[in-house]
Design an enzyme around this catalytic site. Structure first.
Site, PDB file in Angstrom:
ATOM      1  N   GLY A   2       0.833  -1.192   0.000  1.00 14.57           N
ATOM      2  CA  GLY A   2       0.000   0.000   0.000  1.00 14.57           C
ATOM      3  C   GLY A   2       0.869   1.244   0.000  1.00 14.57           C
ATOM      4  O   GLY A   2       2.036   1.202   0.408  1.00 14.57           O
ATOM      5  N   GLN A  22       2.627   9.951   1.593  1.00 15.86           N
ATOM      6  CA  GLN A  22       3.948   9.305   1.563  1.00 15.86           C
ATOM      7  C   GLN A  22       4.784   9.724   0.372  1.00 15.86           C
ATOM      8  O   GLN A  22       5.982   9.442   0.316  1.00 15.86           O
ATOM      9  CB  GLN A  22       3.789   7.780   1.546  1.00 15.86           C
ATOM     10  N   CYS A  76       6.074  -0.132   7.229  1.00 11.01           N
ATOM     11  CA  CYS A  76       5.649   1.016   6.429  1.00 11.01           C
ATOM     12  C   CYS A  76       6.827   1.494   5.595  1.00 11.01           C
ATOM     13  O   CYS A  76       7.952   1.591   6.104  1.00 11.01           O
ATOM     14  CB  CYS A  76       5.172   2.126   7.361  1.00 11.01           C
ATOM     15  N   LEU A  77       6.562   1.790   4.338  1.00 13.71           N
ATOM     16  CA  LEU A  77       7.650   2.239   3.457  1.00 13.71           C
ATOM     17  C   LEU A  77       8.267   3.550   3.946  1.00 13.71           C
ATOM     18  O   LEU A  77       9.408   3.858   3.613  1.00 13.71           O
ATOM     19  CB  LEU A  77       7.130   2.406   2.027  1.00 13.71           C
ATOM     20  N   HIS A 111      -4.363   0.855   7.701  1.00 17.13           N
ATOM     21  CA  HIS A 111      -3.016   1.443   7.757  1.00 17.13           C
ATOM     22  C   HIS A 111      -2.923   2.654   6.818  1.00 17.13           C
ATOM     23  O   HIS A 111      -2.449   3.724   7.215  1.00 17.13           O
ATOM     24  CB  HIS A 111      -1.984   0.369   7.370  1.00 17.13           C
ATOM     25  N   GLU A 112      -3.386   2.481   5.579  1.00 18.54           N
ATOM     26  CA  GLU A 112      -3.301   3.574   4.603  1.00 18.54           C
ATOM     27  C   GLU A 112      -4.227   4.727   4.989  1.00 18.54           C
ATOM     28  O   GLU A 112      -3.881   5.893   4.837  1.00 18.54           O
ATOM     29  CB  GLU A 112      -3.635   3.075   3.193  1.00 18.54           C
ATOM     30  N   HIS A 140      -2.720   7.128   7.320  1.00 16.13           N
ATOM     31  CA  HIS A 140      -1.784   8.088   6.710  1.00 16.13           C
ATOM     32  C   HIS A 140      -2.493   9.394   6.353  1.00 16.13           C
ATOM     33  O   HIS A 140      -1.894  10.466   6.404  1.00 16.13           O
ATOM     34  CB  HIS A 140      -1.169   7.512   5.434  1.00 16.13           C
TER      35      HIS A 140
HETATM   36 ZN   LIG Z   1       2.530   3.236   5.769  1.00 17.40          ZN
END
Ligand SMILES: [Zn+2]
Length: 174
Positions: free
Chosen positions: A45, A50, A89-90, A131-132, A135
Site C-alpha cells: 500500500g 507518503q 511502512c515504506l 493502515h493507509e 496516513h
Molecule cells: Zn505506511
C-alpha cells in the site's frame, strides 16, 4: 514515474490530508505513479502523503490480482473482533511491530472512475486499508504499537529522522 517515498521526520507524514474535489487527469496520473512506486518498493500500500501529496487517496495491492485505487475513503464501521499482526511502512523502513486492528471494516470510497463504492473487507485487506487510511490523518503505525515496543524502536526512529534531516539539508545546499 517512480516517486521518492517520504520518510519518518517529514512534515507531510504528520499532516491531515484534504479530500479530492474532482478526479482530474493529474490525479489519475499521480495514482498510476503511486502504483508504480508501490510495486517498485515491494509495498502492499502507498498513501498520497507518503509521496508528499496531502490529499485523501491511496493505492493498495495485497497480491490478490486487484490493484485498488481508493479516493476520499471513509470507514463506516469497525468490527469488535480485533486481529493483531506485524506491520511495516515504506516511510518507516526496517521497523516491523505488532498493531491491533479491527478484523473487519465497512468502507466507502470513490474509485478512479468516480464510482462510489461501499464494501465490507476483512483480514489482510482490512488491515492494509486501515493502515493507509491512517496516513490520511497524519498517523503512522508506530503510534499504535505498545509502549514497550515504542521504547525498543526509539533509537532506530531517531536514526531515520536524522537521515531525513540530512537529506533535506543536502537538497537545500544543492
Ligand atoms: Zn505506511
Amino acid at each position: 514515474m517512480i516517486y521518492e517515498i517520504k520518510k519518518y521526520g517529514e512534515e507531510c507524514l504528520v499532516k491531515e490530508s484534504v479530500p479530492v474535489s474532482e478526479i482530474t487527469d493529474e490525479i489519475l496520473e499521480i495514482l498510476d505513479n503511486m502504483v508504480e512506486t508501490m510495486h517498485d518498493a515491494n509495498g502492499v500500500g502507498l498513501a498520497a502523503p507518503q509521496v508528499g501529496i496531502n490529499k485523501r487517496f491511496f493505492v493498495i495491492d495485497i497480491g490478490d490480482g486487484v490493484v485498488r485505487k481508493i479516493i476520499n475513503p471513509e470507514i463506516l464501521e469497525f468490527s469488535e473482533s480485533i486481529s493483531e499482526s506485524d506491520e511495516g511502512c515504506l516511510s518507516v523502513p526496517g521497523i516491523y511491530k505488532k498493531v491491533k486492528r479491527a478484523y473487519e471494516i465497512k468502507v466507502k470510497y470513490m474509485n478512479e472512475l468516480g464510482e462510489v463504492k461501499e464494501e465490507t473487507m476483512n483480514g489482510f485487506l482490512a488491515k492494509a486499508f486501515q493502515h493507509e487510511f491512517d496516513h490520511l490523518t497524519g498517523t503512522l503505525f508506530i503510534e499504535k504499537i505498545s509502549p514497550m515496543a515504542k521504547r525498543l524502536i526509539a533509537q532506530k526512529l531517531k536514526h531515520i529522522k536524522r537521515e531525513t534531516e540530512r537529506e533535506h539539508k543536502n537538497r537545500e545546499n544543492a
